[in-house]
Design a protein around this motif. Structure first.
Motif, PDB file in Angstrom:
ATOM      1  N   ALA A  51     -35.620  72.129 137.289  1.00 34.02           N
ATOM      2  CA  ALA A  51     -36.332  72.374 136.045  1.00 34.02           C
ATOM      3  C   ALA A  51     -35.590  73.328 135.120  1.00 34.02           C
ATOM      4  O   ALA A  51     -36.120  73.697 134.070  1.00 34.02           O
ATOM      5  N   CYS A  52     -34.373  73.698 135.491  1.00 34.91           N
ATOM      6  CA  CYS A  52     -33.590  74.659 134.691  1.00 34.91           C
ATOM      7  C   CYS A  52     -32.349  74.060 134.061  1.00 34.91           C
ATOM      8  O   CYS A  52     -31.926  74.494 132.991  1.00 34.91           O
ATOM      9  N   HIS A  53     -31.731  73.104 134.712  1.00 30.67           N
ATOM     10  CA  HIS A  53     -30.474  72.552 134.222  1.00 30.67           C
ATOM     11  C   HIS A  53     -30.730  71.256 133.481  1.00 30.67           C
ATOM     12  O   HIS A  53     -31.028  70.235 134.096  1.00 30.67           O
ATOM     13  N   GLN A  54     -30.639  71.310 132.163  1.00 37.20           N
ATOM     14  CA  GLN A  54     -30.851  70.121 131.351  1.00 37.20           C
ATOM     15  C   GLN A  54     -29.589  69.805 130.555  1.00 37.20           C
ATOM     16  O   GLN A  54     -28.839  70.705 130.172  1.00 37.20           O
ATOM     17  N   PRO A  55     -29.330  68.521 130.292  1.00 37.52           N
ATOM     18  CA  PRO A  55     -28.119  68.146 129.552  1.00 37.52           C
ATOM     19  C   PRO A  55     -28.075  68.788 128.168  1.00 37.52           C
ATOM     20  O   PRO A  55     -29.091  68.928 127.495  1.00 37.52           O
ATOM     21  N   ALA A  56     -26.881  69.167 127.757  1.00 39.35           N
ATOM     22  CA  ALA A  56     -26.717  69.821 126.450  1.00 39.35           C
ATOM     23  C   ALA A  56     -27.198  68.927 125.313  1.00 39.35           C
ATOM     24  O   ALA A  56     -27.710  69.413 124.303  1.00 39.35           O
ATOM     25  N   HIS A  57     -27.056  67.598 125.469  1.00 41.83           N
ATOM     26  CA  HIS A  57     -27.450  66.710 124.373  1.00 41.83           C
ATOM     27  C   HIS A  57     -28.969  66.703 124.145  1.00 41.83           C
ATOM     28  O   HIS A  57     -29.448  66.247 123.117  1.00 41.83           O
ATOM     29  N   LYS A  58     -29.714  67.250 125.107  1.00 40.64           N
ATOM     30  CA  LYS A  58     -31.154  67.377 124.920  1.00 40.64           C
ATOM     31  C   LYS A  58     -31.529  68.701 124.250  1.00 40.64           C
ATOM     32  O   LYS A  58     -32.709  68.981 124.057  1.00 40.64           O
ATOM     33  N   GLY A  59     -30.545  69.507 123.943  1.00 36.48           N
ATOM     34  CA  GLY A  59     -30.813  70.748 123.233  1.00 36.48           C
ATOM     35  C   GLY A  59     -31.065  71.942 124.123  1.00 36.48           C
ATOM     36  O   GLY A  59     -31.484  72.998 123.652  1.00 36.48           O
ATOM     37  N   ALA A 108     -29.910  75.017 126.548  1.00 35.56           N
ATOM     38  CA  ALA A 108     -28.763  75.863 126.855  1.00 35.56           C
ATOM     39  C   ALA A 108     -28.532  75.870 128.367  1.00 35.56           C
ATOM     40  O   ALA A 108     -29.471  75.739 129.150  1.00 35.56           O
ATOM     41  N   PRO A 109     -27.273  76.047 128.794  1.00 37.82           N
ATOM     42  CA  PRO A 109     -27.003  76.134 130.230  1.00 37.82           C
ATOM     43  C   PRO A 109     -27.747  77.314 130.859  1.00 37.82           C
ATOM     44  O   PRO A 109     -27.915  78.352 130.225  1.00 37.82           O
ATOM     45  N   TRP A 110     -28.177  77.165 132.073  1.00 36.20           N
ATOM     46  CA  TRP A 110     -28.874  78.235 132.789  1.00 36.20           C
ATOM     47  C   TRP A 110     -28.203  78.408 134.143  1.00 36.20           C
ATOM     48  O   TRP A 110     -27.901  77.415 134.816  1.00 36.20           O
TER      49      TRP A 110
END
Length: 247
Positions: free
Chosen positions: A75-83, A85-87
């Motif tokens: 629930a923390c690492h989402q792709p950059a293209h989704k807006g 930020a890296p966590w």
């Protein structure tokens, strides 16, 4: 005016995660809003969407997964293209019990109930009074919802729990009147709906007024001048610099 972190600190840390709530505490903010759904095995789960794909590595509906399955997602690492930020840390979707354990020192907690299925509503309403006692929420927490049916169920079955009526910016009814009919002690209109007249009307009816989601400096100042009680923001670190606030 109280500064309230939206889903923790939605634009500054992963939303509705333990990391996000810890981030909010590190800012010195002890007021938060977050969302509740129900898992397939009856656990109260902290996540905004009914579907998993926007904020986690999973897919499908929250209510079709067990709490253990939800905890195993990212629930923390989402792709950059989704807006997003890296966590630096991986975390799953937390249970309400985990979140409330983390928020032991928070003085203002708004639990938004996102449920839309009547059987889920019944299960959550039945569980909440014991949760209120277990985590000593009296005087520091409130249930909120856009769903009048759910608020009415709370009014009938758990009247001791404080309630707030939420409304979108296209709501055309009498917010204060509906809130009073549902036995609420608070309203949560979208910031676009708020006027000084509405705030005055709500306060005359002894209703707390919190508003969402305020990420603009000028609008925050306007709302403070109206006498709004709580300002819910995605950007608490930034908002701290805008106005006098209390945690």
């Amino acid at each position: 005016m109280r500064l309230i972190g939206h889903r923790g600190a939605r634009s500054e840390a992963p939303e509705n995660t333990l990391s996000g709530f810890r981030y909010l505490r590190a800012l010195g903010v002890r007021a938060v809003e977050f969302d509740i759904h129900l898992s397939a095995d009856g656990e109260l789960i902290v996540i905004h969407d009914a579907e998993l794909s926007r904020t986690t590595s999973g897919h499908g509906l929250v209510r079709e997964h067990s709490a253990a399955e939800l905890a195993a997602l990212d629930a923390c690492h989402q792709p950059a293209h989704k807006g997003f930020a890296p966590w630096p840390k991986r975390e799953g979707v937390p249970t309400l019990a985990q979140v409330l354990t983390e928020l032991y020192d928070f003085t203002h907690i708004e639990l938004e109930l996102k449920l839309q299925h009547e059987e889920d509503e019944a299960a959550v309403v039945a569980a909440l009074p014991a949760i209120w006692q277990r985590f000593n929420l009296s005087g520091r927490a409130r249930c909120t919802s856009f769903n009048p049916r759910l608020l009415h169920r709370l009014q009938q079955q758990a009247p001791e729990l404080p309630r707030g009526f939420l409304v979108e910016d296209n709501f055309a009814g009498d917010i204060v009147q509906v809130a009073q009919a549902l036995g609420c002690d608070a309203i949560g209109p979208h910031a676009n709906l708020l006027t000084a007249e509405l705030v005055t009307q709500a306060h005359a009816a002894s209703l707390w007024v919190s508003t969402w989601t305020v990420n603009d400096h000028q609008r925050a100042l306007e709302l403070a001048a109206m006498g709004v009680d709580g300002l819910i923001t995605d950007t608490p670190m930034l908002a701290k610099s805008w106005l006098s606030w209390s945690a």
